[in-house]
Design an enzyme around this catalytic site. Structure first.
Site, mmCIF file in Angstrom:
data_model
loop_
_atom_site.group_PDB
_atom_site.id
_atom_site.type_symbol
_atom_site.label_atom_id
_atom_site.label_comp_id
_atom_site.label_asym_id
_atom_site.label_seq_id
_atom_site.Cartn_x
_atom_site.Cartn_y
_atom_site.Cartn_z
ATOM 1 N N LYS A 196 0.850 -1.187 0.000
ATOM 2 C CA LYS A 196 0.000 0.000 0.000
ATOM 3 C C LYS A 196 0.885 1.236 0.000
ATOM 4 C CE LYS A 196 -1.789 2.823 2.819
ATOM 5 N NZ LYS A 196 -1.843 4.061 1.964
ATOM 6 N N GLU B 106 9.944 1.347 10.860
ATOM 7 C CA GLU B 106 10.949 2.411 10.835
ATOM 8 C C GLU B 106 10.164 3.710 10.898
ATOM 9 O OE1 GLU B 106 12.758 5.497 9.779
ATOM 10 O OE2 GLU B 106 12.934 4.598 7.788
ATOM 11 N N CYS C 30 13.861 10.640 6.824
ATOM 12 C CA CYS C 30 13.823 10.286 8.245
ATOM 13 C C CYS C 30 15.180 10.436 8.913
ATOM 14 C CB CYS C 30 13.307 8.857 8.421
ATOM 15 S SG CYS C 30 14.255 7.631 7.490
ATOM 16 N N GLU D 124 9.311 16.271 15.649
ATOM 17 C CA GLU D 124 9.736 16.065 14.271
ATOM 18 C C GLU D 124 8.966 17.002 13.340
ATOM 19 O OE1 GLU D 124 10.679 12.295 11.377
ATOM 20 O OE2 GLU D 124 8.743 12.292 12.398
#
Length: 488
Positions: free
Chosen positions: A183, A259, A293, A392
């Site tokens: 997906k 992750e 990331c 973040e």
């Protein structure tokens, strides 16, 4: 470049189930928007729960079918062929990635597409070299291990590096003999859709690779996470989404590999090579518009070189060219969409409220009226407990803070709920080892950034993830391990 952009206008994205693209009615299609122009580039078919079920069942059936009879050598040949086909279609795939994400075409070409091909080539070779454990116990027994595919793997993928991170999952999955239902992120569906066709062209049997499009809650993401016949879930993305997926997977005890987010520190000691530091930090701060990331969004500089670093770093940042992703001079494209643009700009406003000073950036470029562009932004003067240092942002925004002692900066670096990556700059060998061993992160680079060997473990600590990928670590996830004991 302009001819390529005109030739590749985007593709309409259908679900790919059991070797076939599936037609969808108009009411289940949503628009795909180019974030650099805000123009429609196609439509995407949202998968129903029934279609997700069909994809999972196709993948489950393929486990017992022709795919289960393939030897390691046969799987390796097919996986290598997929990598070859990616390279044969490299310009089209890079253009699709640039259209979907807003990133520069040249960056997509080198970082996303060529490295995606390398993922397949690497695991095509790696799978042929694997062995199993065996132990001879005092003439009493022989113990040996055997591996088998984990089963149907749901791959829920992010929008920042769509093809690169998807292939990082799919290549070892196929090498292990498992099957996949992928997906892609709803914002970046095109390269996953194209990849399905390349897998079929390479000789992957029907049902082994499937693609379902859609969103998270009450859509394809949730349907996959909850499906009782999905054996494992690998997810790359936001930490909060990871917790939702983990809850959905818990009732059926699916294997998970996550992750997740990062708030990565870069620690710059005074004895480092300042020119090398500035150039690499430019990439680690703003590559892919800061939407990686592993980007180093918290920069800590030893006080004695703080001024010289800021002068050079700010000057180089101002030289970055922001604009059309298909212009070969462009360094910085757009962020991925309107919602993310507003999130990043909101954090810049928060930084101002918290007392930060913006040395450069902090706004939309004056020369661009359309598209979700944000100038690369450097912020100083924030307190260590500010939201922009703790949370973040995932955009072209970095904070820079001074430090005085090694102990102080280690405490700063570890004072976060995340633990994905870190960078240390020093020419003191003892200090490099000493500090690296104390940083709470899954990946620590010394005098470099984003240098990867696919054999090494990749993953995060704390809220940055669960498990490791890469080399043998990937196979631990995509396989089940059994031990056989024979009494002699």
């Amino acid at each position: 470049m302009q001819q390529l952009q005109k030739a590749v206008k985007g593709i309409d994205c259908q679900n790919f189930i059991n070797g076939q693209y599936i037609e969808a009615p108009e009411e289940r299609k949503f628009l795909n928007i180019n974030p650099a122009t805000e123009e429609v580039i196609g439509w995407v078919a949202e998968a129903t729960q029934q279609e997700v079920d069909q994809a999972v069942k196709a993948a489950k059936a393929a486990l017992k079918g022709e795919w289960s009879q393939y030897t390691v050598k046969q799987r390796s040949q097919i996986i290598r062929k997929i990598g070859d086909l990616i390279l044969e279609n490299v310009e089209e795939l890079a253009a699709l990635e640039a259209l979907d994400t807003g990133k520069p075409y040249e960056l997509a070409l080198e970082m996303d597409i060529k490295r995606a091909a390398h993922n397949f080539h690497f695991f095509a070779d790696y799978v042929t070299s694997l062995g199993n454990e065996a132990y001879h116990q005092d003439n009493i027994a022989l113990h040996y291990s055997i591996t088998r595919p984990v089963g149907v793997v749901a791959m829920i993928n992010p929008w920042n590096l769509p093809l690169l991170l998807l292939t990082w999952k799919l290549a070892p999955c196929l090498a292990a003999g498992s099957t996949a239902v992928m997906k892609p992120a709803e914002l970046t569906p095109m390269t996953a859709t194209k990849l399905a066709a390349l897998c079929k062209e390479a000789g992957v049997p029907d049902g082994v690779v499937n693609v379902v499009h859609g969103f998270g809650s009450d859509s394809a993401g949730a349907f996959l996470s909850e499906h009782p016949q999905v054996d494992a879930i690998t997810f790359t993305g936001e930490t909060r989404t990871g917790t939702v997926i983990m809850k959905a997977a818990a009732p059926t005890l699916k294997k998970v590999s996550f992750e997740l987010g990062g708030k990565n520190p870069s620690i710059i000691f005074a004895d480092s090579d300042i020119d090398e530091v500035v150039e690499t930090t430019l990439h680690s701060s703003f590559r892919n518009q800061g939407q990686v990331c592993l980007c180093a969004s918290r920069i800590y500089v030893e006080r004695s070189i703080m001024d010289i670093f800021l002068d050079r770093f700010t000057a180089r940042t101002k030289e970055l060219v922001i604009g059309d992703p298909f212009d070969s001079n462009t360094n910085i494209g757009s962020v991925v969409g309107k919602e993310h643009y507003e999130k990043v700009m909101h954090y810049i406003d928060i930084a101002k409220e918290e007392g930060g000073t913006i040395l450069t950036g902090g706004k939309r470029p004056d020369h661009l009226e359309k598209g979700y562009f944000i100038e690369p932004t450097i912020i100083v003067g924030l307190p260590e407990d500010s939201r922009c240092i703790k949370e973040e942002i995932f955009g072209p925004v970095v904070t820079v803070m001074p430090f005085d002692t090694e102990e102080e900066v280690i405490a700063y670096a570890n004072d976060t709920t995340y633990g994905l990556g870190a960078t240390i700059w020093t020419n003191d060998l003892r200090r490099a080892h000493r500090v690296a061993g104390q940083i709470e992160a899954g990946i620590v680079w010394v005098n470099t950034w984003y240098l990867r060997d696919l054999r090494t473990p990749f993953g995060g600590m704390k809220h940055s993830g669960i498990g490791r990928e890469g080399g043998a670590h990937s196979f631990e996830f995509y396989c089940e391990l059994s031990n056989v004991t024979i009494k002699l």
